[in-house]
Design a protein around this motif. Sequence first.
Motif, mmCIF file in Angstrom:
data_model
loop_
_atom_site.group_PDB
_atom_site.id
_atom_site.type_symbol
_atom_site.label_atom_id
_atom_site.label_comp_id
_atom_site.label_asym_id
_atom_site.label_seq_id
_atom_site.Cartn_x
_atom_site.Cartn_y
_atom_site.Cartn_z
ATOM 1 N N PRO A 1 0.802 -1.229 0.000
ATOM 2 C CA PRO A 1 0.000 0.000 0.000
ATOM 3 C C PRO A 1 0.832 1.274 0.000
ATOM 4 O O PRO A 1 0.336 2.322 -0.421
ATOM 5 C CB PRO A 1 -0.825 -0.115 1.289
ATOM 6 N N TYR A 2 2.093 1.187 0.440
ATOM 7 C CA TYR A 2 2.905 2.402 0.490
ATOM 8 C C TYR A 2 3.224 2.940 -0.895
ATOM 9 O O TYR A 2 3.530 4.118 -1.045
ATOM 10 C CB TYR A 2 4.188 2.156 1.286
ATOM 11 N N ILE B 1 0.262 5.117 -1.110
ATOM 12 C CA ILE B 1 0.169 6.147 -0.080
ATOM 13 C C ILE B 1 1.244 7.216 -0.277
ATOM 14 O O ILE B 1 0.957 8.410 -0.227
ATOM 15 C CB ILE B 1 0.325 5.522 1.324
ATOM 16 N N LEU C 1 0.624 9.704 -3.192
ATOM 17 C CA LEU C 1 -0.564 10.527 -2.915
ATOM 18 C C LEU C 1 -0.249 11.572 -1.864
ATOM 19 O O LEU C 1 -0.576 12.753 -2.000
ATOM 20 C CB LEU C 1 -1.721 9.649 -2.426
ATOM 21 N N LEU C 2 0.419 11.112 -0.787
ATOM 22 C CA LEU C 2 0.769 12.033 0.299
ATOM 23 C C LEU C 2 1.691 13.121 -0.232
ATOM 24 O O LEU C 2 1.508 14.310 0.077
ATOM 25 C CB LEU C 2 1.448 11.240 1.417
ATOM 26 N N PHE D 1 -0.259 15.716 -2.249
ATOM 27 C CA PHE D 1 -1.051 16.654 -1.445
ATOM 28 C C PHE D 1 -0.158 17.586 -0.634
ATOM 29 O O PHE D 1 -0.494 18.762 -0.445
ATOM 30 C CB PHE D 1 -2.009 15.896 -0.527
ATOM 31 N N LEU D 2 0.980 17.079 -0.140
ATOM 32 C CA LEU D 2 1.898 17.941 0.607
ATOM 33 C C LEU D 2 2.462 19.034 -0.300
ATOM 34 O O LEU D 2 2.604 20.186 0.121
ATOM 35 C CB LEU D 2 3.051 17.120 1.196
ATOM 36 N N LEU E 1 -0.165 21.622 -0.703
ATOM 37 C CA LEU E 1 -0.438 22.414 0.495
ATOM 38 C C LEU E 1 0.661 23.430 0.765
ATOM 39 O O LEU E 1 0.385 24.592 1.063
ATOM 40 C CB LEU E 1 -0.603 21.473 1.696
ATOM 41 N N TYR F 1 -2.943 -8.278 0.270
ATOM 42 C CA TYR F 1 -3.117 -7.264 1.294
ATOM 43 C C TYR F 1 -4.562 -6.793 1.249
ATOM 44 O O TYR F 1 -5.016 -6.264 0.227
ATOM 45 C CB TYR F 1 -2.170 -6.100 1.044
ATOM 46 N N ASN F 2 -5.292 -7.021 2.342
ATOM 47 C CA ASN F 2 -6.693 -6.603 2.376
ATOM 48 C C ASN F 2 -6.797 -5.200 2.926
ATOM 49 O O ASN F 2 -6.407 -4.943 4.062
ATOM 50 C CB ASN F 2 -7.510 -7.547 3.263
ATOM 51 N N LEU F 3 -7.344 -4.291 2.136
ATOM 52 C CA LEU F 3 -7.527 -2.932 2.619
ATOM 53 C C LEU F 3 -8.602 -2.909 3.694
ATOM 54 O O LEU F 3 -9.569 -3.666 3.629
ATOM 55 C CB LEU F 3 -7.936 -2.008 1.477
ATOM 56 N N SER F 4 -8.419 -2.044 4.676
ATOM 57 C CA SER F 4 -9.366 -1.767 5.753
ATOM 58 C C SER F 4 -9.720 -2.991 6.587
ATOM 59 O O SER F 4 -10.697 -2.999 7.315
ATOM 60 C CB SER F 4 -10.641 -1.107 5.230
ATOM 61 N N GLY F 5 -8.902 -4.031 6.489
ATOM 62 C CA GLY F 5 -9.025 -5.146 7.424
ATOM 63 C C GLY F 5 -10.183 -6.107 7.173
ATOM 64 O O GLY F 5 -10.421 -6.995 7.975
#
Lengths: 149, 491
Positions: B4-5, B8, B11-12, B15-16, B19, B57-61
């Motif tokens: 997932p990184y 992530i 995307l992070l 957005f940074l 901003l 990898y299951n998103l959100s568990g």
Amino acid sequence: MKSQEGMTIIVKTVTRISVWLIFVYGIYIIFHGHLTPGGGFGGGVIIALGFLNVFLAYGKEYIKKWLNIGLLHDLEATSAILFVGIGIIGIAMTGGFLANFLSKGTLFRLFSAGTIPLLNILIGAKVGVALFLVVWSLSLFHIDEGGEQ
Amino acid sequence: MILPYFIIIPLLAAFLITLFSREKDYWSITVSTIASATMLVLSIVCFITLKGETFIYNLSGWKIPFTICLVRDSLSCFMIVIIQLISFTSLLFSVNYIRHISSSWKYYSLFMFLVAGMNGVVSTGDIFNLFVFMEIALFAAYALVSYGGKAFEFEAAFKYAVIGSISSTLILVGIGITYSATSSLTLAHIAQVLPQKPDILVWVGVLFLVGFGIKAAIMPFHAWLPDAHSSAPAPISSMLSGVLIKALGIYVLIRLFFNVFGAPPVFMNIFMVLGAASIIIASFLAIGQWDMKRLLAYSSISQIGFILLALGISTKLAILGAVFHIFNHAIFKSLLFYNAGSIEMAIGTRDLREMGNLKSVLPVTYSTSLIGTLSVSGLPPFNGFFSKLIIIVACVQAGYITYATIAIIGSLLTLAYFLKVQRYAFHGDKLFDVSEKSIGGGMKFAMLFLALLCVVTGVLLIPALRQSMLDPIVDTIFNKTEYIKLVLGSL
């Protein structure tokens, strides 16, 4: 370019009253996203339409005075970062991206459903501001007649 | 879990950048470079530590039927490495290159969205999620193609957006039909159910073939590519030609037609015909071009033809050739687009007729482009030679002598149009009063690094390295619906 003066006094008056109702309705949809149909995206669109209502009725110059566009840009980016942040906290706490780490509460109560209301609020802020800013940016865009080709 | 990184982090970063960036571009360059370098290291770790296994990898568990899963197998890790490699070098190339267009943070933010979208497409195990990530990557790509802000760039981006939307619509219809037939959006579940419904499989297959064929710019669906890839800024052209058409086009075709549909023979035949058509027609179109980037764009279509032809043959050797050619093409085509970008930056034109004798004034560009040319034309000992040789040998072994001949002719035509580039751009008797100092260090590093890779990556075919690096990827594709067991079994 000639500045836009907006629409007639009738439209302006109606807008002055109705826009707050639109905002309240949008916020209601966002906050009840986990209980009723709608949610962050739907509510966000309603809020964006509220902004656009003012934009159309009062014109560009009024919006410049009324809203701090820079702040809206920051709000948009911040809400997205916080969304990803909540996802990462999910990884840290329970091992899955965006996994729930708050108490789920009682069913059908406003404060329930763990992180979902928080995420709805962030999406609402992001969508509400971003959709308005898209139209705003398009209104600032000047088409250069007779470009290079 | 590492996968997932790859979504992530970009995307992070995007957005940074949005901003905190203000007038200057230092912050955006720093953030995007750190993000890209981190992902490059992570991707190599991810690929090396995999050892042919499959992880979910299951998103959100949640568990699989209710969640979106990310699948980490050899093929997705391989694509992730390519994406990170090219995006990192493109970013280094961009720092100097983009400043001569504008010093805005928007470029870097969009660039990170492009990377996030592609990483998402290659890592997801859910078909609708794949569609969403594809749209993220495409919207960033539309904006980046028109980044220069000139009329012809807007025209190219608009054309790309229109044709891209048509293909996305076809894909969405395909996903809808698949969902109604299988009641699932998880690829592994679809793979279990769909082959039992051959009528629907044909419909869905045709929709996906056309939809993703447009993304991959296979020959009858290629109309958007020459405009978009030649109008975009050079580092973006290299991202589009090097990885985007593979991540969004070829990778998805492999995943769907091999792992989900189980490589139905009728589609494999179509792959071969379309691949052969792409090789020949795009090569002839490339020979006639005078715009250097447009020539490279047609060359991309032709090279994609090689990959598709090899996939269509679908023997183990052919798939090895296809996989290796995906990697090689990403490297040398990106390198050649960097060369075109540095020439454009130095003398301000892409027209081959206005160039000449640049080898004396742009030595780094000249030497690296020579390596790129020899690689793409398939001359030993460069990497392109090995992958093309494998593809041609695989054609002969499988008894497709006609296709082997087409591949050889295509290879010769490739040599012909790249010799044209060398002749008109770097040789001749014109004099230019420019020096390579105008080209920044990042640009030179990006070119030299990829040129080095062109020379050394042939070693991946040494048996020991091949067994650990390439063979697991080939097995993932060749074993077709083994994917179902691996994904659903590793819950």
